[in-house]
Design a protein around this motif. Structure first.
Motif, PDB file in Angstrom:
ATOM      1  N   LEU A  88       1.311  -1.260   0.293  1.00  0.00           N
ATOM      2  CA  LEU A  88      -0.047   0.046  -0.449  1.00  0.00           C
ATOM      3  C   LEU A  88       0.768   1.040  -0.003  1.00  0.00           C
ATOM      4  N   SER A  89       1.836   1.096   0.548  1.00  0.00           N
ATOM      5  CA  SER A  89       2.474   2.334   0.599  1.00  0.00           C
ATOM      6  C   SER A  89       3.593   2.651  -0.032  1.00  0.00           C
ATOM      7  N   THR A  90       4.495   1.359  -1.080  1.00  0.00           N
ATOM      8  CA  THR A  90       4.455   1.548  -2.430  1.00  0.00           C
ATOM      9  C   THR A  90       3.449   2.330  -3.655  1.00  0.00           C
ATOM     10  N   TYR A  91       2.082   2.051  -3.025  1.00  0.00           N
ATOM     11  CA  TYR A  91       1.229   1.905  -4.187  1.00  0.00           C
ATOM     12  C   TYR A  91       1.084   3.198  -4.237  1.00  0.00           C
ATOM     13  N   VAL A  92       1.185   4.330  -2.517  1.00  0.00           N
ATOM     14  CA  VAL A  92       0.291   5.507  -2.213  1.00  0.00           C
ATOM     15  C   VAL A  92       1.242   6.735  -2.764  1.00  0.00           C
ATOM     16  N   GLN A  93       3.010   6.143  -2.665  1.00  0.00           N
ATOM     17  CA  GLN A  93       4.192   6.684  -3.159  1.00  0.00           C
ATOM     18  C   GLN A  93       3.773   7.127  -4.838  1.00  0.00           C
ATOM     19  N   GLN A  94       3.804   5.904  -5.528  1.00  0.00           N
ATOM     20  CA  GLN A  94       3.392   6.137  -6.973  1.00  0.00           C
ATOM     21  C   GLN A  94       2.438   6.767  -7.087  1.00  0.00           C
ATOM     22  N   LYS A  95       0.896   7.142  -6.829  1.00  0.00           N
ATOM     23  CA  LYS A  95       0.505   8.188  -7.258  1.00  0.00           C
ATOM     24  C   LYS A  95       0.645   9.370  -6.321  1.00  0.00           C
ATOM     25  N   SER A  96       0.767   9.327  -5.760  1.00  0.00           N
ATOM     26  CA  SER A  96       1.400  10.768  -5.741  1.00  0.00           C
ATOM     27  C   SER A  96       2.238  10.846  -6.181  1.00  0.00           C
ATOM     28  N   GLU A  97       3.300  10.688  -6.657  1.00  0.00           N
ATOM     29  CA  GLU A  97       4.791  11.336  -7.448  1.00  0.00           C
ATOM     30  C   GLU A  97       3.497  10.987  -9.048  1.00  0.00           C
ATOM     31  N   GLU A  98       2.438  10.620  -9.610  1.00  0.00           N
ATOM     32  CA  GLU A  98       2.215  10.741 -10.211  1.00  0.00           C
ATOM     33  C   GLU A  98       1.328  11.680 -10.564  1.00  0.00           C
ATOM     34  N   LEU A  99       0.453  12.031  -9.921  1.00  0.00           N
ATOM     35  CA  LEU A  99      -0.423  12.983  -9.033  1.00  0.00           C
ATOM     36  C   LEU A  99       0.547  14.664  -9.056  1.00  0.00           C
ATOM     37  N   ALA A 100       1.986  14.731  -8.194  1.00  0.00           N
ATOM     38  CA  ALA A 100       2.321  15.517  -8.305  1.00  0.00           C
ATOM     39  C   ALA A 100       3.150  16.063  -9.843  1.00  0.00           C
ATOM     40  N   SER A 101       3.582  15.202 -10.741  1.00  0.00           N
ATOM     41  CA  SER A 101       3.955  15.730 -12.047  1.00  0.00           C
ATOM     42  C   SER A 101       2.639  16.275 -12.649  1.00  0.00           C
ATOM     43  N   ALA A 102       1.804  15.226 -12.346  1.00  0.00           N
ATOM     44  CA  ALA A 102       0.135  15.812 -13.458  1.00  0.00           C
ATOM     45  C   ALA A 102      -0.049  17.284 -12.694  1.00  0.00           C
ATOM     46  N   HIS A 103       0.014  18.014 -11.873  1.00  0.00           N
ATOM     47  CA  HIS A 103      -0.594  19.135 -11.396  1.00  0.00           C
ATOM     48  C   HIS A 103       0.657  20.157 -11.896  1.00  0.00           C
ATOM     49  N   GLN A 104       2.116  19.798 -11.902  1.00  0.00           N
ATOM     50  CA  GLN A 104       2.935  20.316 -12.488  1.00  0.00           C
ATOM     51  C   GLN A 104       2.974  20.541 -13.576  1.00  0.00           C
ATOM     52  N   GLU A 105       2.651  19.736 -14.170  1.00  0.00           N
ATOM     53  CA  GLU A 105       1.910  19.861 -15.601  1.00  0.00           C
ATOM     54  C   GLU A 105       1.103  20.685 -16.340  1.00  0.00           C
ATOM     55  N   GLN A 106      -0.043  21.147 -15.053  1.00  0.00           N
ATOM     56  CA  GLN A 106      -1.102  21.855 -15.614  1.00  0.00           C
ATOM     57  C   GLN A 106      -0.409  23.217 -15.312  1.00  0.00           C
ATOM     58  N   LYS A 107       0.318  22.917 -14.126  1.00  0.00           N
ATOM     59  CA  LYS A 107       0.783  24.773 -13.681  1.00  0.00           C
ATOM     60  C   LYS A 107       1.515  25.261 -14.441  1.00  0.00           C
ATOM     61  N   GLU A 108       1.816  24.897 -15.687  1.00  0.00           N
ATOM     62  CA  GLU A 108       3.169  24.483 -16.397  1.00  0.00           C
ATOM     63  C   GLU A 108       1.874  25.739 -17.422  1.00  0.00           C
ATOM     64  N   LYS A 109       1.313  24.410 -18.083  1.00  0.00           N
ATOM     65  CA  LYS A 109       0.656  25.026 -19.212  1.00  0.00           C
ATOM     66  C   LYS A 109      -0.598  26.143 -19.020  1.00  0.00           C
ATOM     67  N   ARG A 110      -1.270  26.244 -17.696  1.00  0.00           N
ATOM     68  CA  ARG A 110      -1.598  27.744 -17.008  1.00  0.00           C
ATOM     69  C   ARG A 110      -0.734  28.706 -17.206  1.00  0.00           C
ATOM     70  N   LYS A 111       0.638  28.934 -16.588  1.00  0.00           N
ATOM     71  CA  LYS A 111       1.140  29.764 -17.423  1.00  0.00           C
ATOM     72  C   LYS A 111       1.341  29.859 -18.959  1.00  0.00           C
ATOM     73  N   LYS A 112       1.967  28.935 -19.626  1.00  0.00           N
ATOM     74  CA  LYS A 112       2.329  28.994 -20.673  1.00  0.00           C
ATOM     75  C   LYS A 112       0.653  29.664 -21.595  1.00  0.00           C
ATOM     76  N   ASN A 113      -0.289  29.602 -21.283  1.00  0.00           N
ATOM     77  CA  ASN A 113      -1.811  29.980 -21.775  1.00  0.00           C
ATOM     78  C   ASN A 113      -2.091  31.453 -21.533  1.00  0.00           C
ATOM     79  N   SER A 114      -0.757  31.740 -20.312  1.00  0.00           N
ATOM     80  CA  SER A 114      -1.477  32.987 -19.787  1.00  0.00           C
ATOM     81  C   SER A 114      -0.438  33.891 -19.709  1.00  0.00           C
ATOM     82  N   ALA A 115       0.346  33.351 -20.438  1.00  0.00           N
ATOM     83  CA  ALA A 115       1.556  34.351 -20.963  1.00  0.00           C
ATOM     84  C   ALA A 115       1.716  34.778 -22.468  1.00  0.00           C
ATOM     85  N   LYS A 116       0.537  33.380 -23.250  1.00  0.00           N
ATOM     86  CA  LYS A 116       0.377  34.033 -24.582  1.00  0.00           C
ATOM     87  C   LYS A 116      -0.793  34.815 -24.790  1.00  0.00           C
TER      88      LYS A 116
END
Length: 126
Positions: A88-116
């Motif tokens: 369970l700990s391994t699974y939670v850690q993996q999902k946490s990293e996936e969510l953090a990565s996806a959140h970071q990508e969304q943040k970068e997209k919003r920043k690019k769209n805002s700049a455009k």
């Protein structure tokens, strides 16, 4: 209240169905049978165990957040509660990293769209 009751009934039914499927598989492998009462008892025991564990997890999550002087449960609290089970700990850690990565990508997209948009607005003003 009705939603909770309906949700619990659906969960019980799903557990009962899955328990029946598992018992059929085991029975076929062993050449034996399980009675309906046995399957119902297995399903009820499984349901109660899940509810008990969920209750313990919820209390632990609240305690971890309270200990950190927070009112909100966060990912770190979930990681702490999951440490009792390696899988369970391994699974939670993996999902946490996936969510953090996806959140970071969304943040970068919003920043690019805002700049455009800002760039287009300045061109429109000229």
């Amino acid at each position: 209240m009705d939603d909770t009751l309906a949700q619990n009934q659906r969960l019980k039914a799903a557990i009962h169905f899955t328990s029946g499927q598992i018992c059929q598989t085991i029975a076929a492998d062993c050449g034996s049978e399980f009675s309906r009462q046995t399957i119902a008892a297995i399903a009820e025991t499984t349901y109660r165990q899940c509810v008990s564990i969920a209750d313990i997890f919820a209390k632990d999550l609240e305690a971890f957040a309270r200990h950190a002087k927070r009112n909100t449960i966060n990912v770190d609290d979930v990681k702490l509660v999951s440490r009792r089970s390696t899988a369970l700990s391994t699974y939670v850690q993996q999902k946490s990293e996936e969510l953090a990565s996806a959140h970071q990508e969304q943040k970068e997209k919003r920043k690019k769209n805002s700049a455009k948009r800002k760039h287009q607005e300045t061109e429109d003003e000229d």
